[in-house]
Design a protein around this motif. Structure first.
Motif, PDB file in Angstrom:
ATOM      1  N   LEU C 161       4.109  44.034   8.579  1.00  0.00           N
ATOM      2  CA  LEU C 161       4.217  42.594   8.789  1.00  0.00           C
ATOM      3  C   LEU C 161       3.007  42.078   9.580  1.00  0.00           C
ATOM      4  CD1 LEU C 161       6.609  40.926   7.847  1.00  0.00           C
ATOM      5  CD2 LEU C 161       7.360  40.809  10.231  1.00  0.00           C
ATOM      6  N   VAL C 162       2.672  42.830  10.634  1.00  0.00           N
ATOM      7  CA  VAL C 162       1.530  42.419  11.462  1.00  0.00           C
ATOM      8  C   VAL C 162       0.257  42.399  10.614  1.00  0.00           C
ATOM      9  CG1 VAL C 162       0.060  43.087  13.390  1.00  0.00           C
ATOM     10  CG2 VAL C 162       2.535  43.250  13.604  1.00  0.00           C
ATOM     11  N   GLY C 163       0.084  43.438   9.797  1.00  0.00           N
ATOM     12  CA  GLY C 163      -1.093  43.471   8.923  1.00  0.00           C
ATOM     13  C   GLY C 163      -1.141  42.264   8.011  1.00  0.00           C
ATOM     14  N   ALA C 164       0.011  41.966   7.413  1.00  0.00           N
ATOM     15  CA  ALA C 164       0.068  40.822   6.501  1.00  0.00           C
ATOM     16  C   ALA C 164      -0.275  39.533   7.237  1.00  0.00           C
ATOM     17  CB  ALA C 164       1.457  40.724   5.872  1.00  0.00           C
ATOM     18  N   ILE C 165       0.243  39.404   8.468  1.00  0.00           N
ATOM     19  CA  ILE C 165      -0.029  38.172   9.219  1.00  0.00           C
ATOM     20  C   ILE C 165      -1.513  38.065   9.560  1.00  0.00           C
ATOM     21  CG2 ILE C 165       0.375  37.010  11.426  1.00  0.00           C
ATOM     22  CD1 ILE C 165       3.254  38.137  11.295  1.00  0.00           C
ATOM     23  N   CYS C 166      -2.085  39.176  10.020  1.00  0.00           N
ATOM     24  CA  CYS C 166      -3.522  39.150  10.361  1.00  0.00           C
ATOM     25  C   CYS C 166      -4.341  38.722   9.148  1.00  0.00           C
ATOM     26  CB  CYS C 166      -3.994  40.533  10.804  1.00  0.00           C
ATOM     27  SG  CYS C 166      -3.419  41.000  12.432  1.00  0.00           S
ATOM     28  N   GLY C 167      -4.058  39.336   8.002  1.00  0.00           N
ATOM     29  CA  GLY C 167      -4.801  38.999   6.791  1.00  0.00           C
ATOM     30  C   GLY C 167      -4.582  37.550   6.403  1.00  0.00           C
ATOM     31  N   THR C 168      -3.335  37.109   6.493  1.00  0.00           N
ATOM     32  CA  THR C 168      -3.030  35.736   6.091  1.00  0.00           C
ATOM     33  C   THR C 168      -3.755  34.735   6.980  1.00  0.00           C
ATOM     34  OG1 THR C 168      -0.877  36.537   5.418  1.00  0.00           O
ATOM     35  CG2 THR C 168      -1.154  34.158   5.528  1.00  0.00           C
ATOM     36  N   ILE C 169      -3.863  35.064   8.269  1.00  0.00           N
ATOM     37  CA  ILE C 169      -4.596  34.156   9.161  1.00  0.00           C
ATOM     38  C   ILE C 169      -6.040  34.026   8.678  1.00  0.00           C
ATOM     39  CG2 ILE C 169      -5.534  33.913  11.491  1.00  0.00           C
ATOM     40  CD1 ILE C 169      -2.944  35.155  12.539  1.00  0.00           C
ATOM     41  N   ASN C 170      -6.681  35.157   8.407  1.00  0.00           N
ATOM     42  CA  ASN C 170      -8.043  35.099   7.848  1.00  0.00           C
ATOM     43  C   ASN C 170      -8.082  34.206   6.619  1.00  0.00           C
ATOM     44  OD1 ASN C 170      -9.233  36.838   9.662  1.00  0.00           O
ATOM     45  ND2 ASN C 170      -8.847  38.661   8.438  1.00  0.00           N
ATOM     46  N   GLY C 171      -7.168  34.480   5.689  1.00  0.00           N
ATOM     47  CA  GLY C 171      -7.160  33.757   4.419  1.00  0.00           C
ATOM     48  C   GLY C 171      -6.915  32.269   4.617  1.00  0.00           C
ATOM     49  N   LYS C 269      -8.004  28.581  -3.219  1.00  0.00           N
ATOM     50  CA  LYS C 269      -7.359  28.706  -1.906  1.00  0.00           C
ATOM     51  C   LYS C 269      -6.221  29.717  -1.959  1.00  0.00           C
ATOM     52  CE  LYS C 269      -8.437  24.062  -0.494  1.00  0.00           C
ATOM     53  NZ  LYS C 269      -7.992  22.789   0.044  1.00  0.00           N
ATOM     54  N   ARG C 270      -5.385  29.554  -2.981  1.00  0.00           N
ATOM     55  CA  ARG C 270      -4.243  30.448  -3.103  1.00  0.00           C
ATOM     56  C   ARG C 270      -4.730  31.889  -3.287  1.00  0.00           C
ATOM     57  NH1 ARG C 270       0.315  29.023  -7.461  1.00  0.00           N
ATOM     58  NH2 ARG C 270      -0.289  26.911  -6.932  1.00  0.00           N
ATOM     59  N   VAL C 271      -5.762  32.051  -4.110  1.00  0.00           N
ATOM     60  CA  VAL C 271      -6.296  33.394  -4.348  1.00  0.00           C
ATOM     61  C   VAL C 271      -6.813  33.991  -3.047  1.00  0.00           C
ATOM     62  CG1 VAL C 271      -8.124  34.686  -5.503  1.00  0.00           C
ATOM     63  CG2 VAL C 271      -6.841  32.968  -6.761  1.00  0.00           C
ATOM     64  N   LYS C 272      -7.528  33.180  -2.278  1.00  0.00           N
ATOM     65  CA  LYS C 272      -8.097  33.689  -1.027  1.00  0.00           C
ATOM     66  C   LYS C 272      -7.015  34.157  -0.073  1.00  0.00           C
ATOM     67  CE  LYS C 272     -12.587  31.783  -0.586  1.00  0.00           C
ATOM     68  NZ  LYS C 272     -13.500  30.820  -0.076  1.00  0.00           N
ATOM     69  N   VAL C 273      -6.016  33.307   0.123  1.00  0.00           N
ATOM     70  CA  VAL C 273      -4.951  33.692   1.056  1.00  0.00           C
ATOM     71  C   VAL C 273      -4.301  34.983   0.581  1.00  0.00           C
ATOM     72  CG1 VAL C 273      -2.761  33.009   2.055  1.00  0.00           C
ATOM     73  CG2 VAL C 273      -4.564  31.315   1.761  1.00  0.00           C
ATOM     74  N   SER C 274      -4.019  35.069  -0.719  1.00  0.00           N
ATOM     75  CA  SER C 274      -3.339  36.265  -1.210  1.00  0.00           C
ATOM     76  C   SER C 274      -4.222  37.496  -1.038  1.00  0.00           C
ATOM     77  CB  SER C 274      -2.957  36.082  -2.684  1.00  0.00           C
ATOM     78  OG  SER C 274      -4.096  35.974  -3.490  1.00  0.00           O
ATOM     79  N   LEU C 275      -5.501  37.378  -1.311  1.00  0.00           N
ATOM     80  CA  LEU C 275      -6.389  38.537  -1.190  1.00  0.00           C
ATOM     81  C   LEU C 275      -6.442  39.064   0.233  1.00  0.00           C
ATOM     82  CD1 LEU C 275      -9.581  37.813  -3.311  1.00  0.00           C
ATOM     83  CD2 LEU C 275      -7.730  39.374  -3.764  1.00  0.00           C
ATOM     84  N   PHE C 276      -6.605  38.139   1.178  1.00  0.00           N
ATOM     85  CA  PHE C 276      -6.723  38.603   2.559  1.00  0.00           C
ATOM     86  C   PHE C 276      -5.393  39.142   3.064  1.00  0.00           C
ATOM     87  CE2 PHE C 276     -10.696  36.394   2.279  1.00  0.00           C
ATOM     88  CZ  PHE C 276     -11.532  37.125   3.101  1.00  0.00           C
ATOM     89  N   ALA C 277      -4.289  38.566   2.580  1.00  0.00           N
ATOM     90  CA  ALA C 277      -2.980  39.097   2.963  1.00  0.00           C
ATOM     91  C   ALA C 277      -2.825  40.524   2.432  1.00  0.00           C
ATOM     92  CB  ALA C 277      -1.871  38.196   2.427  1.00  0.00           C
ATOM     93  N   ILE C 278      -3.216  40.749   1.177  1.00  0.00           N
ATOM     94  CA  ILE C 278      -3.149  42.099   0.612  1.00  0.00           C
ATOM     95  C   ILE C 278      -4.005  43.056   1.434  1.00  0.00           C
ATOM     96  CG2 ILE C 278      -3.770  43.496  -1.392  1.00  0.00           C
ATOM     97  CD1 ILE C 278      -3.133  41.029  -3.129  1.00  0.00           C
ATOM     98  N   MET C 279      -5.205  42.594   1.772  1.00  0.00           N
ATOM     99  CA  MET C 279      -6.093  43.416   2.600  1.00  0.00           C
ATOM    100  C   MET C 279      -5.396  43.799   3.900  1.00  0.00           C
ATOM    101  SD  MET C 279      -9.454  44.450   2.758  1.00  0.00           S
ATOM    102  CE  MET C 279      -8.836  46.028   3.231  1.00  0.00           C
TER     103      MET C 279
END
Lengths: 497, 331, 398
Positions: C161-171, C269-279
């Motif tokens: 969850l933390v990883g997903a949040i960190c990535g989502t913040i970037n995205g 935008k949607r692609v970016k958020v999803s990519l960084f969340a996956i990362m």
């Protein structure tokens, strides 16, 4: 007369896949204003870029005052006192007006090598005053309007006391009053002995100013004439290569009920309170100068940008697309003005470009069905008479006209109701142009509502049913294509009518 | 006269704002720390502390203006500090100026390599300098063989560079002052400096104006390298230790200072005075956090947050500027 | 209105979906414009005989082209991989020992887990430098929460969850402020995430994980390390996502020409958020593997991972300017760097030297696409006899 200031002999320049200039001749005399005319893609811009040292010619000779010269870069040309105003503004938005004018030849103190800003501002003010402009030389160029930037470009060109000044479409974004100012400046320069090369699409520019005119077509030299001695039809014939009986398709569209209605649409700084409606099967032309806001209006309708105020109704239902994706879903598709930058992915195959906006349709359950993509691309390509060996060819290998047809295929692949075509014939050769008119006409006949934006008045009159004129973001006239003349339309887009 | 002041304020609104923030922080921290902040000693310490940061920020500003970035700063500092002090430990009698010269030369070479990779091989600045960051850091370890150069390896004259004073000012502050003045003159009064702005503003226009963009970029990275070399040797001198981990992560400090000083990360704009103020502001913050008894572990996170917030603020400001200029375009 | 309603066309003009499904009245040209008295007679002076809208033959399949197939970058990587192994096995006799190789992979594979999400981000022309810090933060929070009494499975979920949040913040930051480069944003979040990790744990370590947890990192499945099995599965999934879905195609579109992609209705935008969340999620998976191997977590864990990860992706043929590269190339490149590190370690090359080598490798790999383009452009500059390709290059506009 003594030796010409500039003489170009047998100049050839090839870009990958394009012979931009083929054995071109040119002669410019002392104190002469010489117009170069030709269609899009005739090689005019390449030609002046060779004179100014931006590009190097593959072969041929360039003589400056009788001496053979080789310019390796723009500096060489500047040193030879050749100045140019380019078609696309070449300014530095963050730097001041004065610095933009003097970049490359700043005033430098002899002892310390430091730039003398005070002297530069003073000189800039003087130069601008000569052009009857009161721009503050300290302002950053990024805060100026298009016309003001053009004035800075002119000031830049005359700041070096050049013997040759080249102007590439300098009037494209100027109002008629500003144009007249430019004419006067040009004449003043000529009387001082400067030679001017003047490139323009507008015949009135040429007749008002030039002594001689040289015509290029498809990268080839066609001929040079005294302006006074050549009639407009003859000139057009030289430019186009045949009598200008331009071919417009017989109208076969049938106009139905209202499809799109725009009410009071405004976007700060771009357009204001735009109202119009579009019917099914109708071709609605949009006319206006660069900076008139027509492209911005179209982008708002297609969801690229967003308007601040106003409403858009599609088949009576209010729509407000926030993105191209939503606009496409609603049934509004845009053929963008910049085909290579916005319309296509040049390095991609044709079929991938065609299906890009509706990829989901080709993903059956889990995997993209490339076979289906190719079949669709083939079918649509044939519908618009696309000239390509296979649908797996890269778009970059196609000619301008065929690239545009790929964009049409892309639009046809979506289920649309309104097609917005922003300069669909820009940079397309003459033969392909009439094919594109044919396509537009057929699309209208199928019931699409078509918005057709063009800077080319004859084609606008020939293709559209109805024409809207825009000036500085406001609609200044609405005409039936069958009842309006070029002159009337011109007055409307200049807001003089 | 008041008109002149108004013009000056309008053109330098960012710098004035930075100065105001600095003053506000100073007053606040001084009050909170019970006057421990504004003692002559602490002020002098603070500027000495910020001197290296200010010096390197000048170079980073130039690189960022060309739309680049350099992550290898910390590594260049370590490498030049290590090489120069290794030379010093072998020849204790050498003049400190020669040692500094060696460090600057090492930095210059390293910076030139960065510049060549970015300008002539066309590698993205972030990738190229991420690579060289590791190369330079690895070389530092290899040069040192894992050992440290400590006070015993350094001559008294050399140590004096950091401690000594002239005209009542610490040498480091003087050096920083000289660098800032030189950078200001270079960026505003000399063609080469203006070329940096031009290339960052519009590379395509620069090509048509006959500006050799590649050379300009190379120059910016080389200057940054040289200044990092200078900063590196001062760093080593000040802390009397050169080792493999010297100045690890220092690049973030420098980038933060630039961003705080209003240097746009998108290139083309940024002022010398602004960047210098940004460095001072960051130096003050670094100094103030311990005085406010904030755990040293917070400082890293806060530094990152400062960068993030200020780049976002910069974007919002520039969006507003665009909007205002659109409003001015009366329709 | 003012036009001739002569030709009503085969369909009524008010048809709802004038899409490709209906054949349309537009197939062969002449039917539409039969009564045209000024019929165009091959108007183009140069474009050949283009009778308006004549039906043309276009192929939609081509034969297998062996030259194109074997000129792929991936073949060079295969050669490189073999060369690395050949040299290494000559240098040290212990190199080709199965258990040694598996141990080396065990140590190295947590970096490999990160390459495909990173590849997707680089494909759209962005970059994520904060991966290692995301690993540290999610690992630290997992360790701390477990030490505070959270059951291990839940602690692992928390890490994800933390990883997903960190990535989502970037995205989200990148999507909201499109003017900002991913480089600078992730550079600052890199500092922030690790900073927060060190605020939480200061300079201590958290551990005392249950016994079964160590099997994630040290255990085997089908005779292979668990982590390697996971990596193979991951590869399969990403081959599918990147090469065979609309999502994957849209990444290439964004990387090639973001503007054209936007005009084609791709929501960057949607692609970016999803990519960084996956990362972010994969960073936390890597953190779990790493924590399991180390038996503890600390704020300094995984420092410098971004270098190896980006080097692998770039070496794999993914252009840093976006839009180019294949999963298989990145897959091979991961093993090249892995085996290189393993071999160098066996012959006792000091770790700083390895650092220098990997740095050089990144630079060389990053410059290869540019050199390749440069060479290609040189080769292409030879005049081509194709007069129909007018105005295809922007330089040639008039």
């Amino acid at each position: 007369m003594d030796a010409p200031v500039l003489e170009m002999m047998n100049v050839t320049k090839t870009f990958p896949g394009v012979k931009a200039l083929d054995n071109v001749q040119f002669r410019l005399d002392h104190g002469q204003i010489h117009a170069i005319m030709g269609e899009n893609g005739a090689g005019k811009s390449t030609f002046i870029k060779i004179i100014t040292g931006v590009h190097a010619a593959d072969s041929g000779q360039m003589l400056l005052n009788g001496q053979v010269v080789h310019f390796k870069n723009p500096n060489d040309a500047q040193k030879a006192s050749i100045a140019a105003i380019y078609q696309h503004s070449t300014s530095y938005p963050h730097l001041s007006v004065a610095e933009n004018i003097f970049i490359g030849h700043e005033q430098v103190s002899k002892f310390t090598g430091m730039i003398d800003w005070k002297a530069m501002y003073r000189r800039a003010e003087k130069l601008l005053a000569e052009l009857d402009s009161h721009l503050n030389p300290r302002r950053p160029v990024g805060s100026l309007t298009v016309a003001e930037r053009q004035i800075v470009e002119v000031a830049k060109a005359i700041s070096t006391d050049s013997q040759i000044v080249i102007m590439d479409e300098p009037t494209a974004s100027l109002s008629s009053r500003e144009c007249e100012k430019l004419y006067q400046i040009s004449e003043k320069l000529r009387d001082k002995g400067t030679s001017i090369i003047f490139i323009s699409h507008r015949f009135e520019d040429m007749y008002r100013l030039a002594d001689k005119v040289t015509v290029f077509r498809d990268g080839k030299y066609i001929g040079t004439w005294e302006v006074a001695a050549i009639s407009e039809p003859d000139l057009i014939k030289a430019m186009v290569g045949r009598e200008i009986e331009r071919v417009y398709p017989q109208k076969s569209n049938q106009i139905g009920q209202e499809l799109l209605r725009v009410e009071g649409l405004s976007k700060l700084g771009f357009f204001k309170k735009v109202n119009f409606s579009l019917r099914k099967g109708e071709i609605l032309g949009f006319s206006g100068l660069v900076g008139s806001g027509r492209t911005d209006l179209m982008q708002c309708l297609a969801g690229v940008a967003r308007a601040d105020q106003g409403q858009v109704f599609l088949e009576g239902r209010k729509v407000s697309p926030k993105s191209c994706r939503q606009a496409l879903k609603e049934g509004i598709g845009l053929l963008p003005e910049d085909r290579q930058g916005q319309g296509l992915i040049l390095e991609w195959e044709i079929y991938k470009n065609v299906t890009l906006s509706e990829l989901k349709k080709y993903q059956n359950k889990t995997v993209l069905n490339e076979k289906k993509e190719r079949a669709t691309a083939k079918k649509l390509g044939q519908r618009v008479s696309l000239k390509a060996p296979t649908v797996m060819d890269k778009v970059s290998s196609l000619s301008g006209g065929n690239q545009q047809k790929v964009v049409f295929c892309k639009l046809l692949n979506s289920e649309l109701k309104v097609l917005i075509l922003d300069e669909p014939t820009k940079g397309v050769d003459v033969g392909a142009k009439s094919q594109i008119y044919e396509i537009i006409n057929d699309l209208a006949a199928q019931g699409y509502g078509v918005i057709f934006v063009s800077s080319d008045m004859p084609e606008l009159l020939g293709v559209s049913d109805r024409i809207m004129a825009m000036h500085e973001g406001v609609i200044t006239g609405e005409f039936l294509a069958s009842e309006v003349t070029q002159e009337k339309l011109l007055l409307a887009i200049m807001n003089l009518g | 006269m008041s008109n002149d002041i108004k013009h000056f304020l309008r053109r330098n609104v960012r710098e004035v704002a930075t100065l105001a923030i600095i003053l506000a922080i100073v007053v606040f921290v001084n009050a909170r720390s019970g006057g421990a902040f504004l003692t002559p000693r602490n002020i002098s310490d603070m500027f000495t502390e910020s001197a290296i940061l200010i010096i390197i920020t000048m170079g980073m500003m130039m690189v960022i203006i060309t739309t680049g970035i350099d992550l290898s700063i910390g590594a260049i500092m370590a490498l030049s500090g290590m090489i120069s002090t290794t030379v010093l430990s072998a020849h204790m009698s050498l003049d400190p100026m020669i040692i500094i010269g060696i460090a600057v030369a090492v930095g210059l070479v390293a910076g030139t390599i960065n510049g060549a990779l970015v300008a002539y091989l066309g590698i993205l600045p972030i990738i190229a300098t991420l690579g060289t960051m590791n190369v330079f850091r690895g070389l530092t370890y290899l040069v040192s063989g894992g050992s440290w150069n400590l006070q015993k390896n350094m001559s008294r004259e050399f140590m004096n560079v950091a401690i000594g004073t002239k005209f009542g000012l610490n040498n480091m502050i003087l050096i920083a002052l000289v660098v800032v003045v030189a950078a200001h003159l270079f960026m505003n009064k000399y063609r080469a400096g203006r070329r940096i702005y031009a290339v960052g503003d519009s590379e395509s226009s620069a090509a048509i104006s006959g500006i050799k963009a590649k050379r300009v970029k190379l120059m910016a990275y080389a200057i940054l390298g040289a200044l990092s070399g200078l900063g590196g040797v001062l760093y080593v001198c000040k802390y009397a230790a050169a080792q493999g981990e010297t100045a690890m992560g220092y690049e973030m400090n420098v980038i933060a200072a630039c961003v705080l000083g209003g240097v746009a990360i998108t290139g083309g704009s940024g002022k010398v005075i602004g960047a210098a103020l940004g460095a001072i502001l960051l130096g003050i913050l670094n100094n103030a956090l311990p005085l406010l008894r904030i755990s040293p572990f917070w400082q890293e996170a806060i530094r990152g947050l400062i960068v993030l917030v200020s780049i976002i603020a910069n974007v919002i400001i520039s969006l507003n500027v665009t909007k205002r200029s659109l409003e001015r375009r009366a329709l | 209105m003012n036009d001739a309603p002569k030709n009503p066309g085969p369909k009524n003009p008010g048809l709802k979906n004038p899409g490709p499904k209906n054949p349309g009245p537009m197939k062969p040209g002449p039917t539409n414009q039969a009564p045209n008295n000024q019929a165009p007679t091959s108007p183009a002076p140069n474009g050949g005989s283009q009778a308006p809208l004549a039906q043309r033959q276009i192929l939609d399949a081509v034969a297998f082209d062996p030259k194109r197939f074997f000129l792929r970058w991936e073949w060079l990587l295969v050669v490189l991989l073999l060369a690395v192994n050949l040299i290494n096995s000559n240098l040290s006799p212990n190199y080709l020992v199965w258990s040694n190789i598996m141990d080396a992979i065990r140590i190295y594979a947590d970096k490999m887990i990160l390459i495909f999400p990173m590849m997707m981000i680089i494909l759209i022309g962005d970059i994520d430098i904060s991966v290692a810090s995301t690993m540290a933060l999610s690992g630290v929070l997992m360790g701390v929460s477990h030490a505070a009494g959270l059951p291990m499975p839940l602690a692992m979920v928390l890490a994800l969850l933390v990883g997903a949040i960190c990535g989502t913040i970037n995205g989200l930051i990148l999507a909201k402020y499109q003017e900002l480069a991913a480089m600078i944003v992730t550079l600052s979040t890199m500092i922030i995430y690790r900073g927060v990790a060190s605020v939480i744990l200061e300079d201590r370590a958290a551990g005392a994980f249950p016994d079964w947890f160590s099997h994630i990192g040290w255990g085997s499945l089908f005779g292979l390390p668990v982590i390697l099995v996971f990596f193979f599965l991951e590869t399969a999934v990403f081959i599918w996502v990147i090469h065979y879905t609309a999502y994957g195609r849209s990444l290439y579109a964004l990387g090639n020409n973001a503007e054209a992609a936007r005009y084609s209705g791709i929501d960057s935008k949607r692609v970016k958020v999803s990519l960084f969340a996956i990362m972010g999620v994969f960073a936390s998976i890597a953190a779990i593997f790493l924590a399991s191997k180390m038996g503890s977590v600390r704020p300094s864990m995984a420092k410098g991972y971004e270098l190896d990860v980006i080097a692998m992706v770039v070496l794999g043929g993914v252009s840093t300017s976006g839009g180019q590269g294949r999963v298989i190339g990145v897959f091979i490149a991961a093993f090249i760097i892995g085996f290189l590190r393993y071999g160098l370690g066996l012959i006792n090359v000091p770790s700083p030297t390895i650092l220098v080598l990997i740095g050089c490798l990144l630079i060389v790999a990053a410059s290869i696409p540019n050199l390749k383009n440069l060479l290609a452009r040189r080769a292409k500059a030879v005049p081509q006899p194709s007069p129909s390709t007018k105005v295809t290059t922007s330089q040639a506009d008039g």
